[in-house]
Design a protein around this motif. Structure first.
Motif, mmCIF file in Angstrom:
data_model
loop_
_atom_site.group_PDB
_atom_site.id
_atom_site.type_symbol
_atom_site.label_atom_id
_atom_site.label_comp_id
_atom_site.label_asym_id
_atom_site.label_seq_id
_atom_site.Cartn_x
_atom_site.Cartn_y
_atom_site.Cartn_z
ATOM 1 N N PHE A 138 53.079 106.108 -31.488
ATOM 2 C CA PHE A 138 51.832 105.455 -31.608
ATOM 3 C C PHE A 138 51.568 104.571 -32.847
ATOM 4 O O PHE A 138 51.041 103.509 -32.688
ATOM 5 N N THR A 139 52.069 105.203 -33.869
ATOM 6 C CA THR A 139 52.028 104.337 -35.170
ATOM 7 C C THR A 139 53.148 103.556 -35.631
ATOM 8 O O THR A 139 53.057 102.836 -36.489
ATOM 9 N N HIS A 140 53.936 103.308 -34.577
ATOM 10 C CA HIS A 140 55.158 102.399 -34.800
ATOM 11 C C HIS A 140 56.128 102.521 -35.959
ATOM 12 O O HIS A 140 56.520 101.762 -36.538
ATOM 13 N N GLY A 141 56.089 103.902 -36.155
ATOM 14 C CA GLY A 141 57.037 104.166 -37.294
ATOM 15 C C GLY A 141 56.298 104.347 -38.500
ATOM 16 O O GLY A 141 56.850 104.848 -39.574
ATOM 17 N N LEU A 148 43.087 101.098 -33.596
ATOM 18 C CA LEU A 148 42.877 100.400 -32.316
ATOM 19 C C LEU A 148 44.052 99.436 -32.123
ATOM 20 O O LEU A 148 44.385 99.326 -31.017
ATOM 21 N N SER A 149 44.664 98.827 -33.296
ATOM 22 C CA SER A 149 45.665 97.929 -32.913
ATOM 23 C C SER A 149 46.892 98.909 -32.456
ATOM 24 O O SER A 149 47.677 97.939 -31.562
ATOM 25 N N HIS A 150 47.103 99.744 -33.014
ATOM 26 C CA HIS A 150 48.374 100.696 -32.524
ATOM 27 C C HIS A 150 48.250 100.998 -30.832
ATOM 28 O O HIS A 150 48.960 100.938 -30.230
ATOM 29 N N LEU A 167 39.884 102.085 -25.214
ATOM 30 C CA LEU A 167 40.609 102.346 -26.418
ATOM 31 C C LEU A 167 39.737 103.026 -27.525
ATOM 32 O O LEU A 167 40.099 104.092 -28.030
ATOM 33 N N ARG A 168 38.870 102.443 -27.772
ATOM 34 C CA ARG A 168 37.666 102.876 -28.817
ATOM 35 C C ARG A 168 37.223 104.115 -28.404
ATOM 36 O O ARG A 168 37.157 104.849 -29.364
ATOM 37 N N ASP A 169 36.913 104.294 -27.229
ATOM 38 C CA ASP A 169 36.165 105.603 -26.654
ATOM 39 C C ASP A 169 37.350 106.597 -26.877
ATOM 40 O O ASP A 169 37.030 107.800 -27.114
ATOM 41 N N MET A 170 38.481 106.368 -26.708
ATOM 42 C CA MET A 170 40.024 107.247 -26.784
ATOM 43 C C MET A 170 39.929 107.747 -28.186
ATOM 44 O O MET A 170 40.180 108.919 -28.486
ATOM 45 N N ILE A 171 39.742 106.737 -29.254
ATOM 46 C CA ILE A 171 39.738 107.236 -30.725
ATOM 47 C C ILE A 171 38.760 108.051 -31.074
ATOM 48 O O ILE A 171 38.654 108.998 -31.893
ATOM 49 N N ASN A 183 33.606 99.860 -36.341
ATOM 50 C CA ASN A 183 32.840 100.508 -35.372
ATOM 51 C C ASN A 183 34.086 101.217 -34.596
ATOM 52 O O ASN A 183 33.777 101.573 -33.368
ATOM 53 N N THR A 184 35.080 101.453 -35.052
ATOM 54 C CA THR A 184 36.281 101.973 -34.234
ATOM 55 C C THR A 184 36.814 103.475 -34.755
ATOM 56 O O THR A 184 36.941 104.381 -33.890
#
Length: 203
Positions: A138-141, A148-150, A167-171, A183-184
């Protein structure tokens, strides 16, 4: 006058391999990356759903064989969670990038385990490696946290169109509703592991 033999010999010396961007992201050497790619290539197949995967993809039933070829044999009981990590959509196929990321974490974990007589290599490999490998995908290494960008990048790689509000709700669900900049909010390793436990991926 014939050329000096020494000059010919020196010109044939190959320069040291340089790690690729993917290798650097996963903190492995160029030789380790080459070994992973070689093992991957032994079992990889071409698939029409992955036209951009020039290296091909692994069938999930070949993942264990490929890891064994790398001298990273997984415990049979850990295989389901490994597959959930590198094939989260249960597509039946694994591209090179997630397999390499997992293999890199397994290599690091094995190395750390072998240097510590008080730690069981099998125990460390089968749990900590799985959690960290999934997190790193998820963090691209990177070291994290997940942003959110990940999640946007992961969704794009998985060819899924997921709106930002989802995606925000998932976080927020993962971090207990803690909002951050924009707000993320973000998701740390411990929060990520707890989400995976609730989902039944890790015991």
């Amino acid at each position: 006058m014939p050329p000096k033999r020494r000059a010919v010999a020196s010109s044939s010396v190959r320069p040291a391999k340089r790690p690729s961007k993917l290798a650097k992201e996963n903190n492995i050497t160029a030789d380790q990356e080459a070994n992973i790619r070689e093992a991957f290539g032994l079992f990889a197949v071409q698939h029409p759903d992955y036209p951009d995967a020039k290296e091909g993809v692994l069938k999930v039933e070949d993942v264990r064989r490929c890891l064994i070829a790398l001298d990273l044999p997984p415990a049979p009981s850990s295989l389901p969670s490994i597959l959930s990590t590198i094939d989260p959509l249960s597509s039946g196929f694994v591209p090179l990038a997630p397999f390499l990321s997992y293999s890199a974490l397994a290599i690091h974990s094995k190395s750390e385990s072998e240097s510590d007589d008080d730690v069981s290599p099998r125990t460390t490999y089968t749990h900590d490696t799985e959690v960290r490998a999934a997190y790193t995908l998820f963090t691209h290494g990177g070291p994290g946290p997940i942003t959110l960008s990940h999640l946007r990048r992961v969704a794009k790689e998985l060819r899924e169109e997921v709106p930002d509000n989802v995606l925000r709700d998932m976080i927020l669900e993962a971090n207990g509703g803690i909002e951050g900049t924009g707000n993320t909010g973000t998701v740390g390793l411990e929060e990520f592991e707890e989400v995976m436990r609730r989902a039944g991926v890790f015991g």
